[in-house]
Write a protein that holds these residues in place. Sequence first.
Motif: not given
Lengths: 261, 275
Positions: A189, A193, A197, A218, A221-222, A261, B215, B256-263, B265-268
């Motif tokens: 993970v 990321a 990026n 997820a 979506e990103h 999950l 998760s 750093c886990i991409p989560r739904l509904g946070q589009k 933001h840049r991933l940490k």
Amino acid sequence: MKTHPLLKIQNLSIHYPILSGILRRQIGVIKAVDDVSFEVAKGKTVGLVGESGSGKTTLARSIIRLAPLTAGRIFYENIELNTLSKKNFFPFRKKIQMVFQDPFNSLNPRMTIDGIIGEPLDIHFSLSRTGRAKRIAGLLDLVQLPKNSIHRYPHEFSGGQRQRIGIARALAVEPEILLCDEPVSALDVSIQAQIINLLKDLQAELNLTYLFIAHDMAVIEHVSDTVVVLNRGKVVEQAPADVLYKDPQHEYTKMLFASIL
Amino acid sequence: MQLLEVMDLCVRFSMRGEVVSAVSGISFEVAAGETVAIVGESGSGKSVTALSLTRLLPERPACEVDGHVYYRGKDVLTLPQKSLQAIRGKEIAYVFQEPSTSLNPVFTVGYQIAEAVKLHFPEEREVRQCVVKALKEVGIHEAEKRYDAYPHELSGGMLQRVMIAMALACRPKILIADEPTTALDVTIQKQILDLLRRLRERHNMAIVLITHNFSLVQNFADRVLVMFRGKIVEEGSTQAVMEHTKHPYTKALLACIPRLGQKKHRLKTIDYESL
């Protein structure tokens, strides 16, 4: 003003015969991809989601002729790619490049990084020795790998670094479109990321167009502007990402959401 | 006495004269029926820890294992081969990440499960019946028919069920699941987790879940150990670790886990230098 799609897939089907017996008679057909249509606008990302066996990889491979079409048409701007001869298709190999899923198997273990990234340059450009070296150094810089990597072999790199090498190889010929086939699913993970990026930064910097394949909702979506959901070779739903994530219509899409999950 | 007690476990590999420390002094316990997750990235030492629990690592001098692993009070690391074999597979069983490479392609799946049953229950007469029952238990339809299927005839999700059936056929007290769903689709991943959850309750089995994916841990594990560079940097109940994260590495890993509904933001990413 309507922007013209850079890549257009029209009624694409890829079927494989099931053969049986010593006479290899056809006893059935597997419809890996079945009547799929969608468009990718320049500078945008289309996310392709579905489970394994849904045909997403086959679809991407067929665009660069790694899988044979049964029916349908593929357009790059206004040029129909699938009817071109091998020779006339050649320049498009430069415009459309692929990043593969498994960074461990998609790099030749016997080639140095210099050879891996340099090979597409040798095929598509005739560069001077210094020009070539400069270009490779630039690419390594672009994907944030150390300069001294060029004489090392793939096994000396971690998974995330190898995926960066794969991306550098794809970018070497200055493509317009990147077909990213699960580029992050084999990675941790934290590394995932970093690579996401990186791909987003590169897209902004080089105005790249992505067809991004993944099974992680997820991640899709990103990165995506539009999402196409595939199930058993068919498109079950396609919509702008924000619409699809707010209000999925098809049962299968809902099921994909339910399995998160 | 705990079911499993690991004390000061150290694992070192020597590679061309150089000594690499994979696990440096970790201790933890697993109670009967409890689910403990070991979370960490590749290279953090979590798989090596799992393998050392039944001495599946290479022998000296390639690899040196120090410390103690007590299974019901017996130190696994010093047991003679014969008593060790009685624990492997029978008391502590494994499910590995990649089902397609963990099975032998030239034998049927039924035969491979039967092998484990025959080894640990030599007096068993109805081996085939046992195996079919195990296959049914993991939700394989037409188990009687699937007994004679070769691994290539089954999908990844089905193969992972076969692996679980094989691990559970001897009714182990501890199941060590090393990234059991990483190679599987999300929809299948959920099915496999639900299956493990059901089996855990039915047999009061302890599970040690090894994963890089937080998760996965959230709804599944009672306790979490976070590993980083061969050490446990944080441990506690799942809820406590997720809600009141203490160690900066755990925080970074969660962020750093991409989560739904946070589009937007840049991933940490993890800044390893600062850790």
